[in-house]
Design a protein around this motif. Structure first.
Motif, PDB file in Angstrom:
ATOM      1  N   LEU A  44      -5.297  21.591  -5.379  1.00 57.12           N
ATOM      2  CA  LEU A  44      -5.612  20.790  -4.007  1.00 57.12           C
ATOM      3  C   LEU A  44      -6.326  22.063  -2.957  1.00 57.12           C
ATOM      4  O   LEU A  44      -7.172  21.740  -2.339  1.00 57.12           O
ATOM      5  N   PRO A  45      -5.429  23.060  -2.657  1.00 61.05           N
ATOM      6  CA  PRO A  45      -5.885  23.938  -1.687  1.00 61.05           C
ATOM      7  C   PRO A  45      -7.384  24.303  -1.681  1.00 61.05           C
ATOM      8  O   PRO A  45      -7.992  24.313  -0.825  1.00 61.05           O
ATOM      9  N   ASP A  46      -7.718  24.780  -3.040  1.00 67.58           N
ATOM     10  CA  ASP A  46      -9.071  25.350  -3.193  1.00 67.58           C
ATOM     11  C   ASP A  46     -10.127  24.174  -3.050  1.00 67.58           C
ATOM     12  O   ASP A  46     -11.165  24.320  -2.559  1.00 67.58           O
ATOM     13  N   ALA A  47      -9.897  23.069  -3.502  1.00 71.34           N
ATOM     14  CA  ALA A  47     -10.713  21.879  -3.675  1.00 71.34           C
ATOM     15  C   ALA A  47     -11.135  21.500  -2.308  1.00 71.34           C
ATOM     16  O   ALA A  47     -12.113  20.832  -1.822  1.00 71.34           O
ATOM     17  N   LEU A  48     -10.041  21.560  -1.426  1.00 68.11           N
ATOM     18  CA  LEU A  48     -10.131  20.895   0.062  1.00 68.11           C
ATOM     19  C   LEU A  48     -10.755  22.057   1.170  1.00 68.11           C
ATOM     20  O   LEU A  48     -11.144  21.713   2.352  1.00 68.11           O
ATOM     21  N   SER A  49     -11.378  23.204   0.754  1.00 76.93           N
ATOM     22  CA  SER A  49     -11.904  24.084   1.226  1.00 76.93           C
ATOM     23  C   SER A  49     -13.277  23.679   2.112  1.00 76.93           C
ATOM     24  O   SER A  49     -14.255  23.116   1.383  1.00 76.93           O
ATOM     25  N   GLY A  50     -13.251  23.566   3.558  1.00 83.95           N
ATOM     26  CA  GLY A  50     -14.402  23.156   3.954  1.00 83.95           C
ATOM     27  C   GLY A  50     -14.804  21.620   3.922  1.00 83.95           C
ATOM     28  O   GLY A  50     -15.860  21.203   4.584  1.00 83.95           O
ATOM     29  N   VAL A  51     -13.726  20.846   3.572  1.00 84.80           N
ATOM     30  CA  VAL A  51     -13.882  19.401   3.526  1.00 84.80           C
ATOM     31  C   VAL A  51     -13.602  18.831   4.939  1.00 84.80           C
ATOM     32  O   VAL A  51     -12.902  19.217   5.668  1.00 84.80           O
ATOM     33  N   ASP A  52     -14.555  17.760   5.110  1.00 86.81           N
ATOM     34  CA  ASP A  52     -14.500  17.101   6.711  1.00 86.81           C
ATOM     35  C   ASP A  52     -13.398  15.960   6.560  1.00 86.81           C
ATOM     36  O   ASP A  52     -12.767  15.705   7.625  1.00 86.81           O
ATOM     37  N   ALA A  53     -13.603  15.375   5.575  1.00 88.81           N
ATOM     38  CA  ALA A  53     -12.677  14.177   5.466  1.00 88.81           C
ATOM     39  C   ALA A  53     -12.358  13.715   4.022  1.00 88.81           C
ATOM     40  O   ALA A  53     -13.051  14.123   3.178  1.00 88.81           O
ATOM     41  N   VAL A  54     -11.092  13.252   3.820  1.00 87.41           N
ATOM     42  CA  VAL A  54     -10.518  12.947   2.350  1.00 87.41           C
ATOM     43  C   VAL A  54     -10.469  11.372   2.468  1.00 87.41           C
ATOM     44  O   VAL A  54      -9.849  10.774   3.353  1.00 87.41           O
ATOM     45  N   ILE A  55     -10.915  10.834   1.487  1.00 87.64           N
ATOM     46  CA  ILE A  55     -10.990   9.181   1.118  1.00 87.64           C
ATOM     47  C   ILE A  55     -10.070   9.232  -0.073  1.00 87.64           C
ATOM     48  O   ILE A  55     -10.182   9.898  -1.125  1.00 87.64           O
ATOM     49  N   ASP A  56      -8.732   8.428  -0.013  1.00 87.38           N
ATOM     50  CA  ASP A  56      -7.822   8.440  -1.005  1.00 87.38           C
ATOM     51  C   ASP A  56      -7.896   7.197  -1.282  1.00 87.38           C
ATOM     52  O   ASP A  56      -7.513   5.910  -1.076  1.00 87.38           O
ATOM     53  N   VAL A  57      -8.255   6.944  -2.845  1.00 87.81           N
ATOM     54  CA  VAL A  57      -8.517   5.738  -3.613  1.00 87.81           C
ATOM     55  C   VAL A  57      -7.707   5.917  -4.689  1.00 87.81           C
ATOM     56  O   VAL A  57      -7.874   5.173  -5.913  1.00 87.81           O
ATOM     57  N   ALA A  58      -6.942   7.029  -5.071  1.00 91.27           N
ATOM     58  CA  ALA A  58      -6.112   7.082  -5.961  1.00 91.27           C
ATOM     59  C   ALA A  58      -5.054   5.811  -6.372  1.00 91.27           C
ATOM     60  O   ALA A  58      -4.516   5.271  -5.454  1.00 91.27           O
ATOM     61  N   SER A  59      -4.965   5.665  -7.508  1.00 90.24           N
ATOM     62  CA  SER A  59      -4.006   4.669  -8.158  1.00 90.24           C
ATOM     63  C   SER A  59      -3.136   4.747  -9.440  1.00 90.24           C
ATOM     64  O   SER A  59      -3.566   5.869 -10.005  1.00 90.24           O
ATOM     65  N   THR A  60      -2.224   4.022  -9.767  1.00 91.09           N
ATOM     66  CA  THR A  60      -1.613   4.305 -10.961  1.00 91.09           C
ATOM     67  C   THR A  60      -1.354   3.024 -11.573  1.00 91.09           C
ATOM     68  O   THR A  60      -1.334   1.914 -11.067  1.00 91.09           O
ATOM     69  N   GLN A  61      -1.046   2.845 -12.868  1.00 91.62           N
ATOM     70  CA  GLN A  61      -1.255   1.593 -13.733  1.00 91.62           C
ATOM     71  C   GLN A  61       0.348   1.488 -13.875  1.00 91.62           C
ATOM     72  O   GLN A  61       1.071   1.973 -14.892  1.00 91.62           O
ATOM     73  N   THR A  62       0.987   0.625 -13.140  1.00 89.98           N
ATOM     74  CA  THR A  62       2.402   0.439 -13.257  1.00 89.98           C
ATOM     75  C   THR A  62       2.825  -0.862 -12.416  1.00 89.98           C
ATOM     76  O   THR A  62       2.256  -1.139 -11.253  1.00 89.98           O
ATOM     77  N   ILE A  63       3.809  -1.633 -12.684  1.00 89.14           N
ATOM     78  CA  ILE A  63       4.596  -2.750 -12.002  1.00 89.14           C
ATOM     79  C   ILE A  63       5.853  -2.385 -11.529  1.00 89.14           C
ATOM     80  O   ILE A  63       6.534  -3.208 -10.922  1.00 89.14           O
ATOM     81  N   SER A  64       6.294  -1.058 -11.856  1.00 91.74           N
ATOM     82  CA  SER A  64       7.520  -0.704 -11.170  1.00 91.74           C
ATOM     83  C   SER A  64       7.704  -0.038  -9.988  1.00 91.74           C
ATOM     84  O   SER A  64       6.864   0.825  -9.521  1.00 91.74           O
ATOM     85  N   ALA A  65       8.313  -0.655  -9.151  1.00 92.45           N
ATOM     86  CA  ALA A  65       8.410  -0.231  -7.571  1.00 92.45           C
ATOM     87  C   ALA A  65       9.001   1.252  -7.594  1.00 92.45           C
ATOM     88  O   ALA A  65       8.307   2.134  -6.913  1.00 92.45           O
ATOM     89  N   LYS A  66       9.687   1.839  -8.390  1.00 91.06           N
ATOM     90  CA  LYS A  66      10.372   2.906  -8.459  1.00 91.06           C
ATOM     91  C   LYS A  66       8.983   4.057  -8.892  1.00 91.06           C
ATOM     92  O   LYS A  66       8.778   5.064  -8.079  1.00 91.06           O
ATOM     93  N   GLU A  67       8.408   3.784  -9.921  1.00 91.91           N
ATOM     94  CA  GLU A  67       7.393   4.519 -10.265  1.00 91.91           C
ATOM     95  C   GLU A  67       6.030   4.587  -9.223  1.00 91.91           C
ATOM     96  O   GLU A  67       5.556   5.572  -9.020  1.00 91.91           O
ATOM     97  N   SER A  68       5.846   3.450  -8.860  1.00 86.70           N
ATOM     98  CA  SER A  68       4.578   3.328  -8.020  1.00 86.70           C
ATOM     99  C   SER A  68       5.071   4.160  -6.601  1.00 86.70           C
ATOM    100  O   SER A  68       4.025   4.922  -6.220  1.00 86.70           O
ATOM    101  N   THR A  69       6.261   3.926  -6.145  1.00 83.32           N
ATOM    102  CA  THR A  69       6.732   4.784  -4.842  1.00 83.32           C
ATOM    103  C   THR A  69       6.715   6.374  -5.154  1.00 83.32           C
ATOM    104  O   THR A  69       6.139   6.826  -4.238  1.00 83.32           O
ATOM    105  N   ALA A  70       7.223   6.601  -6.397  1.00 83.58           N
ATOM    106  CA  ALA A  70       6.946   8.173  -6.754  1.00 83.58           C
ATOM    107  C   ALA A  70       5.742   8.804  -6.791  1.00 83.58           C
ATOM    108  O   ALA A  70       5.354   9.804  -6.274  1.00 83.58           O
ATOM    109  N   PHE A  71       4.783   7.838  -7.310  1.00 84.24           N
ATOM    110  CA  PHE A  71       3.334   8.440  -7.341  1.00 84.24           C
ATOM    111  C   PHE A  71       2.899   8.474  -6.162  1.00 84.24           C
ATOM    112  O   PHE A  71       2.230   9.518  -5.696  1.00 84.24           O
ATOM    113  N   PHE A  72       2.598   7.114  -5.267  1.00 82.55           N
ATOM    114  CA  PHE A  72       1.917   7.394  -4.053  1.00 82.55           C
ATOM    115  C   PHE A  72       2.565   8.426  -3.041  1.00 82.55           C
ATOM    116  O   PHE A  72       2.232   8.964  -2.305  1.00 82.55           O
TER     117      PHE A  72
END
Length: 248
Positions: A44-72
């Motif tokens: 991440l540090p190298d990838a964000l060099s010079g970046v003006d804005a980050v758009i976060d649309v990352a997701s994970t495939q789970t219906i577990s509250a514990k797994e979802s919370t840990a991921f996000f």
């Protein structure tokens, strides 16, 4: 502008990248295939060099509250930390309509994501949207058993992923705005009807059985919690129009 897209290879992420490039922005895709691990923060540090804005649309495939919370929690913390170090001026997060009233299963992770963004030091914008048209296809692939498909009883307000992407780029081009108006599709639909319509469009056959899920999570699916309120914005493409495009 130089934009970074977390989850840029996903259902909405591919559209975000496409729209950004169409508008002349430089785009960095934050994904494992590009050498970035959002969960560990590696790259991440190298990838964000010079970046003006980050758009976060990352997701994970789970219906577990514990797994979802840990991921996000991991992804959001890593992004915000790296953004702060790189001097990123705007964090744009995609969330889901109604999650504060239904903080269960997958939605528990999105609630935690929003909490961390709000508490973070990077100026932010949060857009909540309803489920994408593609959700019907995902449900069908996950809940089909031979010719039978079992679908949760659910009221949805599906929206085109492309229209969500366009709104996210609009927001990234503007100053941070906090929580903005929710974005939903043009009309409400029953999930079982959507799955049947999609199956016809792709030439698939077999019965679709609609069943109510138990508990507060299932109730939220049925009672309209996950659709927009009157003061929300709405997209234009209907689910039927999207389904027709899949058939073509």
């Amino acid at each position: 502008m130089k934009l970074a897209v977390a989850g840029g290879t996903g259902t909405v992420g591919v559209h975000v990248v496409e729209v950004a490039r169409e508008r002349g922005h430089e785009v960095v895709v934050l994904s494992r295939s590009a050498g970035v691990d959002l969960v560990s923060g590696s790259g991440l540090p190298d990838a964000l060099s010079g970046v003006d804005a980050v758009i976060d649309v990352a997701s994970t495939q789970t219906i577990s509250a514990k797994e979802s919370t840990a991921f996000f929690a991991a992804v959001t913390r890593n992004l915000l930390t790296a953004e702060g170090a790189a001097g990123v001026r705007h964090h744009v997060a995609l969330s889901i309509v109604g999650i504060d009233k239904a903080p269960y299963a997958y939605y528990a992770g999105k609630v935690e994501q929003e909490r961390l963004v709000r508490a973070g030091a990077v100026p932010w914008t949060i857009l909540r949207a309803t489920q994408f048209h593609e959700f019907a296809a995902q449900i069908r692939s996950q809940t089909s058993f031979g010719p039978l498909t079992v679908v949760p009883r659910m009221v949805s307000q599906p929206i085109a992923a492309r229209e969500v992407a366009e709104r996210l780029i609009d927001l990234a081009e503007r100053p941070p705005a906090g929580r903005v108006a929710d974005l939903g599709g043009p009309r409400e639909e029953r999930m079982a009807k959507m799955v049947r319509r999609y199956a016809r469009a792709i030439g698939a056959r077999g019965p679709v059985l609609e069943v109510p899920l138990p508990g507060a999570y299932g109730r939220a699916m049925r009672d309209g919690t996950l659709v927009t309120a009157q003061d929300s914005d709405h997209g234009l493409q209907t689910f039927d129009q999207w389904s027709d495009a899949q058939a073509r």
